[in-house]
Structures are given as C-alpha cells and as structure tokens.
Design an enzyme around this catalytic site. Structure first.
Site, short mmCIF file in Angstrom:
data_model
loop_
_atom_site.label_atom_id
_atom_site.label_comp_id
_atom_site.label_asym_id
_atom_site.label_seq_id
_atom_site.Cartn_x
_atom_site.Cartn_y
_atom_site.Cartn_z
N GLY A 239 41.13 27.41 43.13
CA GLY A 239 41.16 27.57 41.61
C GLY A 239 40.27 26.42 40.75
O GLY A 239 39.91 26.77 39.62
N ARG A 276 35.54 29.25 45.27
CA ARG A 276 34.26 29.05 44.27
C ARG A 276 33.62 27.57 44.42
O ARG A 276 32.50 27.48 44.51
CB ARG A 276 34.86 29.15 42.86
CG ARG A 276 33.64 29.25 41.76
CD ARG A 276 34.08 29.44 40.48
NE ARG A 276 35.15 30.18 40.35
CZ ARG A 276 35.14 31.49 39.80
NH1 ARG A 276 34.15 32.07 39.49
NH2 ARG A 276 36.40 32.23 39.68
N TYR A 316 33.59 40.01 33.48
CA TYR A 316 34.13 38.99 32.98
C TYR A 316 33.30 38.46 31.63
O TYR A 316 33.78 37.25 31.17
CB TYR A 316 34.67 37.83 33.82
CG TYR A 316 34.87 38.21 34.90
CD1 TYR A 316 36.24 38.67 35.53
CD2 TYR A 316 34.14 37.84 36.09
CE1 TYR A 316 37.05 39.08 36.45
CE2 TYR A 316 35.09 38.31 37.43
CZ TYR A 316 36.12 38.80 37.66
OH TYR A 316 36.48 39.11 38.88
N CYS A 342 22.88 53.23 35.07
CA CYS A 342 23.14 53.90 33.77
C CYS A 342 24.55 53.66 33.11
O CYS A 342 25.30 54.37 32.81
CB CYS A 342 23.30 55.44 34.32
SG CYS A 342 24.29 55.51 35.67
N1 LLP Z 1 43.99 31.31 46.80
C1 LLP Z 1 44.31 32.61 46.35
C2 LLP Z 1 45.65 33.26 46.73
C3 LLP Z 1 43.60 33.18 45.52
O1 LLP Z 1 43.97 34.47 45.07
C4 LLP Z 1 42.11 32.73 45.10
C5 LLP Z 1 41.09 33.58 44.49
C6 LLP Z 1 41.80 31.52 45.67
C7 LLP Z 1 42.66 30.97 46.85
C8 LLP Z 1 40.46 31.07 45.62
O2 LLP Z 1 40.37 30.61 44.24
P1 LLP Z 1 38.85 29.76 43.85
O3 LLP Z 1 38.85 28.42 44.24
O4 LLP Z 1 37.76 30.62 44.55
O5 LLP Z 1 39.13 29.86 42.30
N2 LLP Z 1 36.25 37.27 41.20
C9 LLP Z 1 36.58 36.41 40.44
C10 LLP Z 1 37.74 35.31 40.86
C11 LLP Z 1 38.82 35.87 41.77
C12 LLP Z 1 39.53 34.75 42.14
C13 LLP Z 1 40.87 35.35 43.00
N3 LLP Z 1 41.63 34.74 43.76
C14 LLP Z 1 35.55 35.67 39.77
O6 LLP Z 1 34.15 36.38 39.95
O7 LLP Z 1 35.56 34.84 38.96
#
Ligand code: LLP
Length: 418
Positions: A239, A276, A316, A342
C-alpha cells in the site's frame, strides 16, 4: 529515484535512448528499468534491517516474468491473488515456501494448486473460505498454513476504489469475527495457524493509516495470545504510495520506522507485500502523437496508446506525468491527451499543461510500471503493447507486441453458423 533521465535533450532509460527501443519495437511500448527495480527492492528491504522479514512482492502490480525473476533473484517472496499468479510465480522461479496467497474469492481449484505446491501461507478472508481450505487440505492429505486477513477498519485516505481496510469494503474479516475465526481454525484438523494479516489499501501517502492498522492488529494479537494462540508471522500487506505528481509519500525508511515501532515488543516475523512502490516509477509507457486536433472547446493530442493500454487515468482519474521523449524549447499547451478508443473516457491526461508537441513525436507517460500493462485489455481489438526491460546499455523485449493472430487465438466459429 529512477533511471529515466534526459541526456542532451533525449530521454534515456539507464544507458539506452528511449528512441532506440522504439526503433526496435514501435509504439506503444512499456519500458522497465532493471536498475530501478533493483534499487527499489534494496531500499525497501534494507529499511527493515535488523527485523526478520520476507518482502513478498505483490505480483498484481506487474506480473511480467522478467520483473518477477528479478525480485526472485534478490531473495524476495511473492504475494499472489490467483492461480494464474501462482503459475507465473513458479515459472519465474519463486520457491513455493516464499509465496503468500491473498484474495476474497479463491476457488477450490486454485486452493488445490497452492496446497499441492506447498505455499508459505494462505491469507484467509472469510469463515467459509477457512472451511473450504480445511476440506480441500483434508482431501489432498495436506495441512494448510493460514493467517486470517483482519480488516482493521481504518481509513487509508486514498481513492475509494483502492481502499480496502474499512468494514464497508469486501476485504478481510472484522476484529470480533476474527477471534471466532481463529477459534474455528484451531478446531479444524487440516489447517495450521501461522499468522495474522492485513492490507488496508493502495497508494497511501501518509504513515498514520499504517500505524493505526497495526495498532489494532497488535492489540488483537495480544488478546489472542492471552487466549492461547501463538503466531509466527505478521503480514502487514502493501500500500505504500509513490510520487506521480505532487504527492510526497513516506520514504521506505519512514514507513519502516512506523511499522517497526508498532511491532515493538512482539517477536513476530514480518511479511510485507509491496507492489507499486517497487515497480511504479521503474516503468514508462511510450506512445506516439498521431494527430493534433482542436475543437471549439478544447485542444486534443491524439496518441497511439489508449485506455486499453493504461486504464488508470480513465478508471481513477489518476495523474501520470507526460513528457516529450526529445526535448526542445517551445510553447506550452493545454490539452487532453487521448487515445484512439471510441469512448470519451479514453484519456491519458485531461486539461494538461504540457509542451506543444507535434504530430509524429514520441511521448513518455511516466510512472506506468505498476498497474499498467497488467490492467491492459484487448478492447477494440487492440493488440497489447510490447514490454521491454533495460539493464545498463542493453535491452530485451520481455513480451512482444501482440499480433492480430494472437487476438483471435482460441476463438472458433460454431459449425451451425456455417
Ligand atoms: N497486498 C494485497 C492483499 C493487495 O490487495 C494489494 C493491492 C497489495 C498487496 C499491493 O498494494 P500496493 O503496494 O501496490 O499498493 N489498480 C490500482 C491498485 C489496486 C491495488 C490492489 N491491491 C491502481 O492502479 O492504483
């Protein structure tokens, strides 16, 4: 810190001019920097120096095998959310003992696959899943290592679509139900309690929500310990946000301090699931300007990448920096950067102040390494973009552009249609 920089007005990825990659593979293409990926992993992991930890890269952010292999070679583990991600992770070489499996909707066949391979831990998101897991493990003669994903009910203050730690979200089990869940788990013959887990959302740009979530979680661990439960692992999810525009998220060291502080006094082994923060700024999407166009209301820059290639702006209203691959001194412009699809939602940028770019020029869409290619689709029968990895002065096409033939692979016309 990333390795995309201008040298003599030309954008480079490490020691490779972006134009050289485009000459080889065309546009649109995703470009990943191996040095940036490596550096991000190191910085993240080293921030937790002294803690027993496993950094399980969250595969969903970018599942290209090359990216997975790189993190695997660095000693990382993997956070998966589907049988497909398990398949990819194993192909990339991750030992099953370094894989954790999250997700609200694990199917029986996916559970079986993970049980057969012997993954480190299932992060269980409902009581029904816990029961199914026990049944499947019994059938296969295995014991399923589990953590319950607890929903700590904290507001991560991010986009509502990527907020996951509030009780109104579908994720995890709330605190009281988790106590019952652990009681149940203890009574089941084929599950073994290994840990506790949470993940509160994505693109989080402050430390406080992480601290609050862990405070709740550690409180729950204390309570459960008093009830005779013991845990080996605490999985704090992912996150941590990145800088797309003007955000200033905590650096890994600050994030780590918040977590280490919250875990003081416990002897739990730490599992982290960053996505991310490891890959986002290690990738760009390169696109070409097809046309300039002006209506009575607006100016448009029409490019050859679209929402099917990078859906984040459409989905988003996410911001991605957009800059010319070859810099020149020129006027600025206010325009929407749009793709060929489109739909009016097909934009990469809205009302953006940017360089006055011309037809035929190349543009770099920045910070596209996370949730870019993985969320791409074939909408409008657009072949998915090529993916390229750079290391120093070398580059390798890690996934070629899809062909028209690939678009129809597996489809068939039923005999009754003649
Ligand atoms: N662990 C779990 C259980 C998750 O659901 C996620 C992301 C992560 C780890 C990794 O989170 P990060 O470190 O990447 O924030 N498509 C969206 C982001 C969706 C994230 C879903 N879960 C975007 O493009 O911003």
């Amino acid at each position: 810190m990333h390795h995309f920089e201008y040298r003599d007005k030309r954008l480079y990825c490490e020691d490779v001019p972006v134009t050289s990659v485009v000459e080889a593979v065309g546009t649109p293409c995703y470009l990943y920097s191996a040095a940036t990926l490596t550096r991000h992993f190191q910085a993240f992991s080293e921030a937790f120096e002294g803690m027993e930890r496993l950094v399980c890269y969250s595969a969903k952010a970018n599942t290209n095998l090359a990216v997975l292999r790189l993190f695997c070679q660095m000693g990382g583990g993997l956070d998966i959310v589907s049988g497909g991600e398990l398949f990819r992770g194993l192909k990339a070489g991750f030992p099953p003992g370094r894989i954790v499996y999250s997700g609200v909707g694990k199917r029986a066949d996916e559970i079986d696959f993970a049980l057969e391979k012997g993954i480190l831990m299932f992060n269980v998101e409902s009581i029904e899943e816990l029961k199914l897991l026990n049944e499947r493990a019994k059938t296969l003669g295995k014991t399923a290592p589990v953590a319950l994903r607890v929903n700590p009910d904290v507001d991560p203050k991010t986009h509502p679509y990527i907020s996951t730690g509030l009780t109104k979200n579908k994720f995890g089990i709330d605190t009281e139900a988790a106590v019952e869940g652990y009681r149940l788990a203890r009574s089941l013959s084929n599950v073994q309690i290994q840990g506790i887990d949470c993940h509160i959302g994505s693109q989080i740009t402050e430390s406080t929500p992480f601290k609050d979530a862990l405070k709740n979680l550690v409180g729950l661990v204390d309570r459960l310990n008093q009830m005779g439960f013991s845990f080996q692992y605490i999985d704090v999810g992912g996150g941590l946000g990145i800088t797309y525009g003007d955000e200033s998220p905590p650096l890994p060291a600050e994030y780590a301090r918040a977590i280490v502080e919250a875990l003081k006094g416990t002897s739990l082994k730490l599992i982290l699931e960053p996505g991310r923060v490891l890959v986002g700024n290690a990738g760009i999407l390169v696109t070409r300007v097809l046309y300039r166009k002006r209506t009575k209301a607006k100016e448009f820059v029409v490019v050859d990448a679209a929402m099917n290639d990078l859906i984040r702006p459409a989905l988003y209203r996410a911001y991605h920096g957009i800059q010319p691959v070859v810099r020149a001194s020129r006027e600025t412009l206010r325009a929407d950067v749009v793709g060929p699809i489109c739909e009016s939602g097909d934009f990469l940028a809205e009302d953006r102040k940017m360089a006055d770019v011309q037809q035929g020029e190349l543009l770099a869409v920045m910070s596209a390494g996370a949730y870019g290619f993985v969320m791409a689709s074939n909408y409008c029968s657009r072949p998915r973009a090529a993916e390229v990895m750079v290391s120093g002065d070398r580059f390798h096409v890690v996934r070629p552009r899809e062909t028209y033939e690939a678009l129809i692979q597996g489809e068939s016309i039923p005999p009754f249609l003649g």
